[in-house]
Design a protein around this motif. Structure first.
Motif, mmCIF file in Angstrom:
data_model
loop_
_atom_site.group_PDB
_atom_site.id
_atom_site.type_symbol
_atom_site.label_atom_id
_atom_site.label_comp_id
_atom_site.label_asym_id
_atom_site.label_seq_id
_atom_site.Cartn_x
_atom_site.Cartn_y
_atom_site.Cartn_z
ATOM 1 N N LYS A 10 32.593 -75.887 -77.082
ATOM 2 C CA LYS A 10 33.467 -76.676 -77.944
ATOM 3 C C LYS A 10 32.734 -77.134 -79.206
ATOM 4 C CE LYS A 10 36.295 -78.448 -74.131
ATOM 5 N NZ LYS A 10 36.645 -79.652 -73.327
ATOM 6 N N LYS A 11 31.469 -77.582 -79.041
ATOM 7 C CA LYS A 11 30.709 -78.095 -80.184
ATOM 8 C C LYS A 11 30.371 -77.005 -81.203
ATOM 9 C CE LYS A 11 27.521 -81.210 -79.630
ATOM 10 N NZ LYS A 11 26.332 -81.962 -79.183
ATOM 11 N N ALA A 12 30.276 -75.775 -80.702
ATOM 12 C CA ALA A 12 29.894 -74.672 -81.583
ATOM 13 C C ALA A 12 31.105 -73.918 -82.127
ATOM 14 C CB ALA A 12 28.976 -73.706 -80.831
ATOM 15 N N SER A 13 32.299 -74.401 -81.844
ATOM 16 C CA SER A 13 33.521 -73.716 -82.268
ATOM 17 C C SER A 13 34.172 -74.426 -83.449
ATOM 18 C CB SER A 13 34.513 -73.634 -81.105
ATOM 19 O OG SER A 13 33.992 -72.847 -80.046
ATOM 20 N N GLY A 14 34.943 -73.671 -84.200
ATOM 21 C CA GLY A 14 35.644 -74.240 -85.336
ATOM 22 C C GLY A 14 36.727 -73.298 -85.814
ATOM 23 N N THR A 15 37.368 -73.648 -86.915
ATOM 24 C CA THR A 15 38.417 -72.803 -87.482
ATOM 25 C C THR A 15 38.193 -72.614 -88.975
ATOM 26 O OG1 THR A 15 39.884 -74.680 -87.948
ATOM 27 C CG2 THR A 15 40.101 -73.613 -85.781
ATOM 28 N N TYR A 16 38.821 -71.586 -89.517
ATOM 29 C CA TYR A 16 38.705 -71.295 -90.943
ATOM 30 C C TYR A 16 40.078 -70.920 -91.481
ATOM 31 C CZ TYR A 16 37.084 -69.266 -95.326
ATOM 32 O OH TYR A 16 36.885 -68.998 -96.658
ATOM 33 N N GLY A 17 40.346 -71.303 -92.718
ATOM 34 C CA GLY A 17 41.612 -70.978 -93.348
ATOM 35 C C GLY A 17 42.732 -71.887 -92.894
ATOM 36 N N ARG A 18 43.969 -71.407 -92.965
ATOM 37 C CA ARG A 18 45.149 -72.184 -92.577
ATOM 38 C C ARG A 18 45.458 -71.950 -91.102
ATOM 39 N NH1 ARG A 18 49.575 -70.246 -95.307
ATOM 40 N NH2 ARG A 18 48.492 -68.425 -96.119
ATOM 41 N N TYR A 19 44.447 -72.252 -90.275
ATOM 42 C CA TYR A 19 44.586 -71.961 -88.844
ATOM 43 C C TYR A 19 45.639 -72.856 -88.188
ATOM 44 C CZ TYR A 19 43.277 -70.857 -84.046
ATOM 45 O OH TYR A 19 43.309 -70.442 -82.746
ATOM 46 N N ASP A 20 45.560 -74.140 -88.466
ATOM 47 C CA ASP A 20 46.514 -75.082 -87.863
ATOM 48 C C ASP A 20 47.921 -74.850 -88.417
ATOM 49 O OD1 ASP A 20 44.483 -76.249 -86.390
ATOM 50 O OD2 ASP A 20 44.024 -77.721 -87.960
ATOM 51 N N GLY A 21 48.883 -74.837 -87.519
ATOM 52 C CA GLY A 21 50.266 -74.694 -87.965
ATOM 53 C C GLY A 21 50.711 -73.266 -88.192
ATOM 54 N N ALA A 22 49.909 -72.289 -87.736
ATOM 55 C CA ALA A 22 50.289 -70.885 -87.900
ATOM 56 C C ALA A 22 51.493 -70.549 -87.017
ATOM 57 C CB ALA A 22 49.113 -69.985 -87.546
ATOM 58 N N ALA A 23 52.193 -69.490 -87.375
ATOM 59 C CA ALA A 23 53.363 -69.078 -86.596
ATOM 60 C C ALA A 23 52.961 -68.445 -85.271
ATOM 61 C CB ALA A 23 54.204 -68.091 -87.412
ATOM 62 N N LYS A 24 51.776 -67.819 -85.246
ATOM 63 C CA LYS A 24 51.352 -67.108 -84.043
ATOM 64 C C LYS A 24 49.835 -67.017 -84.006
ATOM 65 C CE LYS A 24 53.603 -63.300 -83.303
ATOM 66 N NZ LYS A 24 54.011 -61.862 -83.384
ATOM 67 N N TYR A 25 49.278 -67.014 -82.793
ATOM 68 C CA TYR A 25 47.841 -66.830 -82.600
ATOM 69 C C TYR A 25 47.640 -65.647 -81.646
ATOM 70 C CZ TYR A 25 47.793 -71.583 -84.435
ATOM 71 O OH TYR A 25 47.990 -72.700 -85.206
ATOM 72 N N ILE A 26 46.708 -64.753 -81.993
ATOM 73 C CA ILE A 26 46.452 -63.629 -81.093
ATOM 74 C C ILE A 26 44.948 -63.462 -80.872
ATOM 75 C CG2 ILE A 26 48.544 -62.401 -81.797
ATOM 76 C CD1 ILE A 26 46.711 -60.473 -83.394
ATOM 77 N N ASP A 27 44.617 -62.929 -79.700
ATOM 78 C CA ASP A 27 43.239 -62.560 -79.400
ATOM 79 C C ASP A 27 42.997 -61.181 -80.000
ATOM 80 O OD1 ASP A 27 40.901 -61.529 -78.268
ATOM 81 O OD2 ASP A 27 41.197 -62.573 -76.371
ATOM 82 N N PRO A 28 42.084 -61.061 -80.983
ATOM 83 C CA PRO A 28 41.917 -59.784 -81.669
ATOM 84 C C PRO A 28 41.388 -58.650 -80.784
ATOM 85 C CG PRO A 28 40.174 -61.294 -82.283
ATOM 86 C CD PRO A 28 41.156 -62.087 -81.486
ATOM 87 N N ARG A 29 40.840 -59.026 -79.632
ATOM 88 C CA ARG A 29 40.298 -57.995 -78.736
ATOM 89 C C ARG A 29 41.289 -57.573 -77.649
ATOM 90 N NH1 ARG A 29 36.445 -61.121 -80.702
ATOM 91 N NH2 ARG A 29 34.443 -60.191 -81.292
ATOM 92 N N GLN A 30 42.316 -58.376 -77.450
ATOM 93 C CA GLN A 30 43.235 -58.101 -76.347
ATOM 94 C C GLN A 30 44.664 -57.836 -76.785
ATOM 95 O OE1 GLN A 30 42.107 -57.796 -73.248
ATOM 96 N NE2 GLN A 30 40.027 -58.396 -73.805
ATOM 97 N N GLU A 31 45.041 -58.351 -77.937
ATOM 98 C CA GLU A 31 46.451 -58.260 -78.332
ATOM 99 C C GLU A 31 46.632 -57.438 -79.606
ATOM 100 O OE1 GLU A 31 48.623 -62.206 -77.631
ATOM 101 O OE2 GLU A 31 46.506 -62.798 -77.773
#
Length: 230
Positions: free
Chosen positions: A209-230
């Motif tokens: 958790k401490k080493a994680s973060g977000t970039y860009g307009r991540y919050d409030g996006a219409a959809k989130y996908i796992d780039p390796r699975q979806e």
């Protein structure tokens, strides 16, 4: 020294002024390099193997012709990592001329050495105008916190579009899409920082958790996908 008959019969003509080699910039000095020991500088070189399966970025810190510091970063070929380990043992302590004529195990590393040699002997170094050059240890600064190579890994198809897999910030966990399915941000984990936290005794879940973060307009996006699975 042998001479042909034609040369032996020539009249000796005096040589005019000899100005020596053109000076090159080295660590805030202009140097007429005549010997390997005249060469100093820190710089980078990039090399590739004949089938171009992998690449190497090589960073050397050279003082008076001798390699004092080496950073070997490889990409794209599993065997190159072991070659890099051997090259890291081989390079320090050699002159750059010795290193140029030494088998550095992998073609990509050898090619990087060739390209880097040219930059150093022509004065095209990162430290050309830095007084006394850069200290030993400057190569590590390229890696940043966590001491991991900065790698970008993206995959894309015409049918399904792009996938961000690894950015400078770290391993990409999720990519954020807008209502038109365009990428507008991503969530990442900096693996170097995470491992540093774990080594200091932080629980793995908390370190993640401490080493994680977000970039860009991540919050409030219409959809989130796992780039390796979806």
């Amino acid at each position: 020294m042998q001479q042909t008959a034609e040369v032996k019969e020539m009249v000796c003509v005096a040589k005019g002024p000899n100005h020596g080699p053109a000076p090159i910039p080295e660590e805030a000095k202009w140097v007429q390099a005549k010997e390997i020991s005249d060469i100093s500088g820190l710089t980078h070189g990039v090399g590739w193997c004949a089938p171009q399966q992998g690449a190497c970025k090589l960073t050397l810190n050279v003082k008076k012709g001798v390699i004092e510091e080496a950073l070997v970063e490889t990409l794209g070929c599993s065997g190159m990592t072991h070659s890099a380990a051997m090259a890291a043992e081989i390079l320090p302590g050699k002159t750059i001329l010795e290193a140029l004529n030494t088998d550095l195990v992998c073609d990509a590393i050898n090619t990087a050495m060739r390209e880097l040699f040219l930059q150093i002997v022509y004065g095209r170094t990162q430290s050309a105008f830095s007084e006394d050059g850069l200290p030993i240890g400057a190569g590590l600064e390229d890696l940043g916190k966590g001491l991991r190579s900065q790698v970008g890994t993206m995959y894309s198809t015409k049918v399904k579009g792009p996938r961000y897999l690894e950015m400078a910030e770290g391993y990409v966990n999720k990519i954020a899409l807008d209502k038109d399915n365009q990428i507008i941000g991503y969530a990442f984990t900096n693996l170097g920082k995470m491992m540093d936290f774990i080594k200091k005794g932080v629980a793995p879940d908390e370190a993640y958790k401490k080493a994680s973060g977000t970039y860009g307009r991540y919050d409030g996006a219409a959809k989130y996908i796992d780039p390796r699975q979806e």
